[in-house]
Design an enzyme around this catalytic site. Sequence first.
Site, PDB file in Angstrom:
ATOM      1  N   LYS A 203    -114.463  33.745  84.905  1.00  0.00           N
ATOM      2  CA  LYS A 203    -114.962  32.372  84.931  1.00  0.00           C
ATOM      3  C   LYS A 203    -113.859  31.466  85.456  1.00  0.00           C
ATOM      4  O   LYS A 203    -112.781  31.379  84.869  1.00  0.00           O
ATOM      5  CB  LYS A 203    -115.397  31.928  83.534  1.00  0.00           C
ATOM      6  CG  LYS A 203    -115.831  30.478  83.504  1.00  0.00           C
ATOM      7  CD  LYS A 203    -116.510  30.099  82.219  1.00  0.00           C
ATOM      8  CE  LYS A 203    -116.869  28.625  82.231  1.00  0.00           C
ATOM      9  NZ  LYS A 203    -117.565  28.228  80.999  1.00  0.00           N
ATOM     10  N   LYS A 225    -109.608  22.349  82.525  1.00  0.00           N
ATOM     11  CA  LYS A 225    -109.721  23.626  81.817  1.00  0.00           C
ATOM     12  C   LYS A 225    -108.854  24.724  82.442  1.00  0.00           C
ATOM     13  O   LYS A 225    -109.086  25.911  82.226  1.00  0.00           O
ATOM     14  CB  LYS A 225    -111.195  24.034  81.753  1.00  0.00           C
ATOM     15  CG  LYS A 225    -112.068  23.022  80.999  1.00  0.00           C
ATOM     16  CD  LYS A 225    -113.459  23.565  80.682  1.00  0.00           C
ATOM     17  CE  LYS A 225    -114.246  22.570  79.817  1.00  0.00           C
ATOM     18  NZ  LYS A 225    -115.547  23.136  79.369  1.00  0.00           N
ATOM     19  N   GLU A 241    -109.315  40.589  84.130  1.00  0.00           N
ATOM     20  CA  GLU A 241    -110.167  40.028  83.078  1.00  0.00           C
ATOM     21  C   GLU A 241    -111.347  40.951  82.761  1.00  0.00           C
ATOM     22  O   GLU A 241    -111.708  41.146  81.607  1.00  0.00           O
ATOM     23  CB  GLU A 241    -110.705  38.647  83.507  1.00  0.00           C
ATOM     24  CG  GLU A 241    -109.684  37.521  83.412  1.00  0.00           C
ATOM     25  CD  GLU A 241    -109.454  37.064  81.974  1.00  0.00           C
ATOM     26  OE1 GLU A 241    -110.033  37.642  81.036  1.00  0.00           O
ATOM     27  OE2 GLU A 241    -108.680  36.093  81.801  1.00  0.00           O
ATOM     28  N   LYS A 256    -118.537  33.658  87.617  1.00  0.00           N
ATOM     29  CA  LYS A 256    -119.041  32.296  87.586  1.00  0.00           C
ATOM     30  C   LYS A 256    -118.014  31.357  88.175  1.00  0.00           C
ATOM     31  O   LYS A 256    -116.868  31.413  87.753  1.00  0.00           O
ATOM     32  CB  LYS A 256    -119.335  31.918  86.134  1.00  0.00           C
ATOM     33  CG  LYS A 256    -119.780  30.496  85.936  1.00  0.00           C
ATOM     34  CD  LYS A 256    -119.899  30.236  84.483  1.00  0.00           C
ATOM     35  CE  LYS A 256    -120.268  28.789  84.301  1.00  0.00           C
ATOM     36  NZ  LYS A 256    -120.253  28.415  82.918  1.00  0.00           N
TER      37      LYS A 256
HETATM   38  C1  PBG Z   1    -119.265  26.048  78.660  1.00  0.00           C
HETATM   39  C2  PBG Z   1    -120.042  26.340  79.890  1.00  0.00           C
HETATM   40  C3  PBG Z   1    -119.987  25.673  81.111  1.00  0.00           C
HETATM   41  C4  PBG Z   1    -120.999  26.198  81.908  1.00  0.00           C
HETATM   42  C5  PBG Z   1    -121.622  27.214  81.174  1.00  0.00           C
HETATM   43  N1  PBG Z   1    -121.003  27.290  79.912  1.00  0.00           N
HETATM   44  C6  PBG Z   1    -119.157  24.519  81.567  1.00  0.00           C
HETATM   45  C7  PBG Z   1    -117.705  24.589  81.500  1.00  0.00           C
HETATM   46  O1  PBG Z   1    -117.088  25.652  81.354  1.00  0.00           O
HETATM   47  O2  PBG Z   1    -117.110  23.514  81.575  1.00  0.00           O
HETATM   48  C8  PBG Z   1    -121.346  25.742  83.285  1.00  0.00           C
HETATM   49  C9  PBG Z   1    -122.684  26.095  83.797  1.00  0.00           C
HETATM   50  C10 PBG Z   1    -123.121  25.349  84.996  1.00  0.00           C
HETATM   51  O3  PBG Z   1    -122.368  24.584  85.618  1.00  0.00           O
HETATM   52  O4  PBG Z   1    -124.291  25.521  85.358  1.00  0.00           O
HETATM   53  N2  PBG Z   1    -118.343  26.923  78.207  1.00  0.00           N
END
Ligand code: PBG
Length: 331
Positions: A203, A225, A241, A256
């Site tokens: 992610k 983040k 990971e 993601k």
């Molecule tokens: C939270 C989370 C996020 C998304 C899914 N779970 C946002 C983030 O990490 O700030 C994003 C999903 C999307 O943008 O469609 N942990």
Amino acid sequence: MSSTTEYLSLLHRPRRLRRTSSLRRMVRETQLTVNDLIYPVFVMEGENQQEEIPSMPEIYRYSLDLLLKEIADAANLGINAVALFPLIPTEKKDNAGTESYNPDGLVQRTIKAIKQEIPEMTVITDVALDPFSSYGHDGIVKDGKILNDETVEVLVKQAISQAEAGADIVAPSDMMDGRVGAIRQGLDDAGYFDVGILAYSAKYASAYYGPFRDALESAPQFGDKQTYQMNPANSREAIKEVALDIAEGADIVMVKPALAYLDIIGRIKEYTNLPVAAYNVSGEYAMVKAAAQQGWIDEKQVILETLTSMKRAGADLILTYFAKQVALMLR
Ligand code: PBG
């Protein structure tokens, strides 16, 4: 054709197999189906409420009663799974995200209601603190830092409470180290050895999450983040990971965002025999919708082409806000 044409002496003419639509269908390598789709949905408190998310046209936050209708609709279209995300009222947020494991919390009530009304729907729940955090971070904040091990303790409680409510799969999206192993252990100790883990393994710290954070009012209150989500410049680190999450017990691994990371999806697919998921995130959705609203692209074709590219790269499953639209098109 003029009789003076000198034909090229080509042994291979790839166009032979593109000549008719039946030939093209026969040699098609990748097929997007409704079974590949997971539909992310937003739930909020209240009754008979639905609010469109301004940066995500046609996507709504629903109160539970209306969400059940939306999910029943999705089920009728053949969609197998939903991923659940809550909008938590500000007064219930705190630094440690304690509302995340409230047995009567919004997520827990929603899981129970879906399993009661539409039992065949696979319910996937997000494990992370950000929707519950007064700081909008995925972990507990101390002195401007995000604590790892203290956060993992809360994530385990959150995952167990989701399993208790009936979640089929829990999906840690927080990117804390060691959370998959701790959650697996916690679930097993509580007797939930059949509840699966979909790990957000690779992610990235991405600007493509903006519209999602609007939807949940969960934007970070300070900083970003980057101390826990991955650097978009890194590829080998994604394998690291994934390797850790597999060793810790992940059932499915995820990349993601999806579209800007097709190479990562491809690499991970080669690396593992586990199912690979890709998250076609909110910003990817917003860009397509915005261009389509301007009349600048053919929306349906762009959606199909984009999701097919994720499948072609190696995704077995795709989380996408287009799920219902695509299910309809594939009919
Ligand atoms: C939270 C989370 C996020 C998304 C899914 N779970 C946002 C983030 O990490 O700030 C994003 C999903 C999307 O943008 O469609 N942990």
